[in-house]
Structure formats: structure tokens, C-alpha cells
Design a protein around this motif. Structure first.
Motif, mmCIF file in Angstrom:
data_model
loop_
_atom_site.group_PDB
_atom_site.id
_atom_site.type_symbol
_atom_site.label_atom_id
_atom_site.label_comp_id
_atom_site.label_asym_id
_atom_site.label_seq_id
_atom_site.Cartn_x
_atom_site.Cartn_y
_atom_site.Cartn_z
ATOM 1 N N ASN A 144 -10.856 -1.510 12.976
ATOM 2 C CA ASN A 144 -10.230 -0.370 13.632
ATOM 3 C C ASN A 144 -10.416 0.931 12.879
ATOM 4 O O ASN A 144 -10.206 2.012 13.428
ATOM 5 N N SER A 145 -10.813 0.866 11.600
ATOM 6 C CA SER A 145 -10.928 2.089 10.822
ATOM 7 C C SER A 145 -12.171 2.057 9.934
ATOM 8 O O SER A 145 -12.680 0.984 9.590
ATOM 9 N N LEU A 146 -12.623 3.254 9.574
ATOM 10 C CA LEU A 146 -13.769 3.401 8.681
ATOM 11 C C LEU A 146 -13.559 4.664 7.856
ATOM 12 O O LEU A 146 -13.349 5.746 8.412
ATOM 13 N N CYS A 147 -13.620 4.528 6.545
ATOM 14 C CA CYS A 147 -13.439 5.669 5.649
ATOM 15 C C CYS A 147 -14.803 6.295 5.389
ATOM 16 O O CYS A 147 -15.692 5.667 4.804
ATOM 17 N N ILE A 148 -14.956 7.543 5.820
ATOM 18 C CA ILE A 148 -16.239 8.231 5.765
ATOM 19 C C ILE A 148 -16.144 9.412 4.804
ATOM 20 O O ILE A 148 -15.086 10.035 4.671
ATOM 21 N N ALA A 149 -17.246 9.715 4.128
ATOM 22 C CA ALA A 149 -17.276 10.835 3.187
ATOM 23 C C ALA A 149 -18.511 11.690 3.428
ATOM 24 O O ALA A 149 -19.576 11.191 3.801
ATOM 25 N N ALA A 150 -18.355 12.994 3.217
ATOM 26 C CA ALA A 150 -19.468 13.948 3.233
ATOM 27 C C ALA A 150 -19.618 14.544 1.844
ATOM 28 O O ALA A 150 -18.629 14.967 1.233
ATOM 29 N N ILE A 151 -20.850 14.572 1.348
ATOM 30 C CA ILE A 151 -21.154 15.166 0.047
ATOM 31 C C ILE A 151 -21.833 16.511 0.284
ATOM 32 O O ILE A 151 -22.887 16.575 0.921
ATOM 33 N N GLN A 152 -21.232 17.579 -0.205
ATOM 34 C CA GLN A 152 -21.800 18.924 -0.064
ATOM 35 C C GLN A 152 -22.472 19.326 -1.374
ATOM 36 O O GLN A 152 -21.893 19.160 -2.444
ATOM 37 N N MET A 153 -23.701 19.866 -1.280
ATOM 38 C CA MET A 153 -24.528 20.122 -2.462
ATOM 39 C C MET A 153 -25.087 21.542 -2.463
ATOM 40 O O MET A 153 -25.196 22.182 -1.413
ATOM 41 N N THR A 154 -25.482 21.982 -3.649
ATOM 42 C CA THR A 154 -26.398 23.113 -3.791
ATOM 43 C C THR A 154 -27.644 22.550 -4.447
ATOM 44 O O THR A 154 -27.844 22.656 -5.669
ATOM 45 N N SER A 155 -28.492 21.914 -3.655
ATOM 46 C CA SER A 155 -29.667 21.242 -4.191
ATOM 47 C C SER A 155 -30.726 22.253 -4.629
ATOM 48 O O SER A 155 -30.799 23.368 -4.120
ATOM 49 N N THR A 156 -31.550 21.831 -5.581
ATOM 50 C CA THR A 156 -32.601 22.675 -6.140
ATOM 51 C C THR A 156 -33.949 21.979 -5.978
ATOM 52 O O THR A 156 -34.059 20.962 -5.291
ATOM 53 N N LYS A 157 -34.966 22.493 -6.655
ATOM 54 C CA LYS A 157 -36.299 21.881 -6.617
ATOM 55 C C LYS A 157 -36.447 20.753 -7.633
ATOM 56 O O LYS A 157 -37.511 20.129 -7.721
ATOM 57 N N ASP A 158 -35.398 20.469 -8.416
ATOM 58 C CA ASP A 158 -35.428 19.432 -9.443
ATOM 59 C C ASP A 158 -34.723 18.180 -8.927
ATOM 60 O O ASP A 158 -33.496 18.113 -8.899
ATOM 61 N N TRP A 159 -35.493 17.172 -8.520
ATOM 62 C CA TRP A 159 -34.883 15.998 -7.895
ATOM 63 C C TRP A 159 -34.007 15.217 -8.866
ATOM 64 O O TRP A 159 -33.016 14.606 -8.457
ATOM 65 N N ARG A 160 -34.347 15.241 -10.150
ATOM 66 C CA ARG A 160 -33.525 14.517 -11.137
ATOM 67 C C ARG A 160 -32.139 15.139 -11.257
ATOM 68 O O ARG A 160 -31.129 14.424 -11.328
ATOM 69 N N GLU A 161 -32.084 16.458 -11.300
ATOM 70 C CA GLU A 161 -30.805 17.151 -11.354
ATOM 71 C C GLU A 161 -29.988 16.878 -10.094
ATOM 72 O O GLU A 161 -28.783 16.611 -10.159
ATOM 73 N N ASN A 162 -30.650 16.921 -8.945
ATOM 74 C CA ASN A 162 -29.960 16.655 -7.679
ATOM 75 C C ASN A 162 -29.430 15.223 -7.635
ATOM 76 O O ASN A 162 -28.313 14.983 -7.174
ATOM 77 N N LEU A 163 -30.223 14.285 -8.097
ATOM 78 C CA LEU A 163 -29.804 12.881 -8.116
ATOM 79 C C LEU A 163 -28.567 12.697 -8.991
ATOM 80 O O LEU A 163 -27.630 11.973 -8.620
ATOM 81 N N SER A 164 -28.536 13.367 -10.131
ATOM 82 C CA SER A 164 -27.385 13.266 -11.019
ATOM 83 C C SER A 164 -26.108 13.752 -10.335
ATOM 84 O O SER A 164 -25.048 13.112 -10.434
ATOM 85 N N HIS A 165 -26.200 14.886 -9.625
ATOM 86 C CA HIS A 165 -25.035 15.398 -8.897
ATOM 87 C C HIS A 165 -24.598 14.414 -7.807
ATOM 88 O O HIS A 165 -23.393 14.197 -7.606
ATOM 89 N N VAL A 166 -25.560 13.841 -7.094
ATOM 90 C CA VAL A 166 -25.237 12.865 -6.052
ATOM 91 C C VAL A 166 -24.500 11.675 -6.646
ATOM 92 O O VAL A 166 -23.473 11.221 -6.106
ATOM 93 N N GLN A 167 -24.988 11.146 -7.743
ATOM 94 C CA GLN A 167 -24.361 9.976 -8.360
ATOM 95 C C GLN A 167 -22.906 10.260 -8.728
ATOM 96 O O GLN A 167 -22.023 9.430 -8.487
ATOM 97 N N ASN A 168 -22.653 11.445 -9.283
ATOM 98 C CA ASN A 168 -21.282 11.792 -9.678
ATOM 99 C C ASN A 168 -20.366 11.960 -8.470
ATOM 100 O O ASN A 168 -19.223 11.474 -8.464
ATOM 101 N N LEU A 169 -20.858 12.648 -7.432
ATOM 102 C CA LEU A 169 -20.025 12.901 -6.266
ATOM 103 C C LEU A 169 -19.786 11.636 -5.445
ATOM 104 O O LEU A 169 -18.694 11.429 -4.905
ATOM 105 N N VAL A 170 -20.791 10.785 -5.362
ATOM 106 C CA VAL A 170 -20.618 9.514 -4.654
ATOM 107 C C VAL A 170 -19.573 8.659 -5.352
ATOM 108 O O VAL A 170 -18.697 8.062 -4.710
ATOM 109 N N GLU A 171 -19.631 8.598 -6.668
ATOM 110 C CA GLU A 171 -18.628 7.825 -7.407
ATOM 111 C C GLU A 171 -17.213 8.322 -7.100
ATOM 112 O O GLU A 171 -16.296 7.525 -6.860
ATOM 113 N N SER A 172 -17.038 9.645 -7.078
ATOM 114 C CA SER A 172 -15.720 10.213 -6.789
ATOM 115 C C SER A 172 -15.266 9.869 -5.380
ATOM 116 O O SER A 172 -14.096 9.512 -5.147
#
Length: 277
Positions: free
Chosen positions: A2-30
Motif C-alpha cells: 500500500n505504500s512506497l517511500c520515494i526520494a529525489a536527489i537534487q544535485m549541482t553536477s559538474t564535468k567530473d564524474w568522480r566528484e558527482n559520484l561521491s555526492h550521490v553516494q552521500n545523499l543516497v545514504e542519507s
């Protein structure tokens, strides 16, 4: 369920995929710590540089990045949606020509398997009154086939789309006809067009299809000419804004219910009143 907990991650992504990945990992964990079972990332989440998309898609870094995302979904046992990511392969396995890519929205399952893909079909070739002046996605992106996708996530039917698709209501009506109850709109709306239309369009798609609609945006300045609007938001099937962000990176979490969906459709049975096919 009956329910599903959904999340949206908002970013200021750059041209550096490693930096972006690091931000994603932190925000997903939260977001997961707050209960999220379905986490949605924005468009261009790992690379905000159209001219570099083909190079990344052809590089060894591509496999490293996609394996990291698979591992992230598996680590937290969540469904993870990559808003868009460059792919050099079409859905039939043929390679995209002319140095372009497909902009692919991927759904990754709790076991780390890439379950489904949707390739962006509407390309943003427009003029805007901002520092960039004009945008022509078709220079670097090949449009996908008219192959719309709805996927089941813990009993909820999830319809996939990307950014500029939001301006084409017929796409979302088709997703609703396919059973969609939740419509995902990972995006990188420009600040100018976002301020003018983003929330209006999200609310309209929710109201006319009586679906939850989740808009997941990029935000802030990505380079000297490109500013995105942010304001990620979840709308109810009745068009209410349930939870939202402003113009900074972060995340939102909300527990959607089938009850709210069915109540809206029963009290206002618009689809049974429809006269035009």
C-alpha cells in the motif's frame, strides 16, 4: 503493497564524474536512512558536459561508474533510478553514430541488476533568454525510439521520462494508459524556463493523469553559462505539492500510498468521462 517511500536527489553536477559520484553516494545514504526504497537521481547526474558524453560512454570509466551504481543499489537494497546517462548503444545493441549518444534513464534493482532503460525521445533544441542563449541537444544526443516504459517497484507502477518530455502531455497520458501510478521526471531545467514553467507543468501532469509526479532537478551554476532551477518536488494525484526543495543540493523523502491514489481516482473518475480517444 500500500505504500512506497520515494526520494529525489537534487544535485549541482559538474564535468567530473568522480566528484558527482561521491555526492550521490552521500545523499543516497542519507535518503536511505530516512526510509527511502526508491531513490531517483536527476538528469546529467554523473556528467554535466554534453560535449564529453561520448568520450565517457566509450571509456573504461563507464564500466567503473556503472558498477559503482550497481553496488550502491545492492548495498542499500533499493531501487535506484539514474535520471539520465550517456550510452553509445541503442536498445537493439547497435552503436549510435555521428559521435552522439543516447540519453538513457536506467532503473537499477535492489540486487544491483539494471532492470530497464528509457531513452529520451524529446530533445531540447530551443532558444532561451539566459547566458547560454540557445541549446541544441540534437548535436550530441540521438533521440530514442517511441518506446515508453512502465516498471513495477514494490507494487507501484512507475512511468519513466526525462526533462523536456515534461512539455508533451500525450507521453504521460500513454504512460497512464499503460498503468502508471507514479511519473518520474528527472531533469536539468534551465533557471529561466524552470522559474516560468517547472511547477506548473509538474502539477498539470499530476492532475490530468491522477498520478503522483516526482520532478527531480539539477540546481545552481554548472559552468559560466549554465544555471539550472532545482526545486525538486513531489505532486499528489490531486495536484498538491507534497514536499519540495529550493535551489540548493539535497534530497526529499515521502511515503506515497495507494489509498491517496485510489481515493482521487474514485472521487473524480475523469477517465470514465473521457469523450475523445
Amino acid at each position: 503493497m500500500n505504500s512506497l517511500c520515494i526520494a529525489a536527489i537534487q544535485m549541482t553536477s559538474t564535468k567530473d564524474w568522480r566528484e558527482n559520484l561521491s555526492h550521490v553516494q552521500n545523499l543516497v545514504e542519507s535518503a536511505v536512512l530516512d526510509g527511502a526504497k526508491l531513490v531517483v537521481l536527476p538528469e546529467n547526474v554523473f556528467l554535466f558536459n554534453g560535449r564529453a558524453m561520448r568520450d565517457l560512454a566509450e571509456s573504461d570509466d563507464q564500466n567503473i561508474l556503472l558498477q559503482a551504481i550497481s553496488g550502491l543499489a545492492q548495498k542499500y537494497s533499493i531501487y535506484l533510478v539514474i535520471g539520465s546517462h550517456p550510452s553509445i548503444l541503442r536498445t537493439d545493441g547497435e552503436q549510435v553514430s555521428s559521435g552522439r549518444v543516447r540519453q538513457t534513464c536506467w532503473v537499477v534493482g535492489p540486487d544491483g541488476v539494471f532492470l530497464e532503460r528509457y531513452d529520451k525521445i524529446h530533445l531540447f533544441d530551443v532558444s532561451v533568454d539566459d547566458k547560454a542563449v540557445s541549446y541544441k541537444e540534437s548535436d550530441v544526443i540521438e533521440p530514442g525510439e517511441l518506446d515508453l516504459k512502465v516498471i513495477d517497484v514494490d507494487g507501484f507502477k512507475i512511468g519513466l521520462s526525462i526533462c523536456y518530455d515534461l512539455r508533451f502531455p500525450e507521453l504521460y497520458r500513454e504512460l497512464m494508459k499503460m498503468g502508471a501510478e507514479v511519473l518520474l521526471v528527472p531533469a536539468a531545467f534551465t533557471y529561466v524556463t524552470g522559474k516560468a514553467h517547472w511547477n506548473t507543468l509538474l502539477a498539470a501532469r499530476a492532475i490530468e493523469n491522477q498520478c503522483y509526479v516526482l520532478g527531480v532537478g539539477q540546481c545552481g551554476w554548472h559552468n559560466e553559462t549554465r544555471q539550472t532551477y532545482g526545486h525538486s518536488a513531489l505532486y499528489s494525484p490531486f495536484g498538491e505539492r507534497l514536499v519540495s526543495l529550493q535551489e540548493e543540493p539535497g534530497y526529499i523523502v515521502f511515503n506515497m500510498t495507494k489509498t491517496a491514489l485510489s481515493d482521487c481516482r474514485q472521487k473524480m473518475p475523469c477517465f470514465s468521462h473521457k469523450r475523445i480517444p
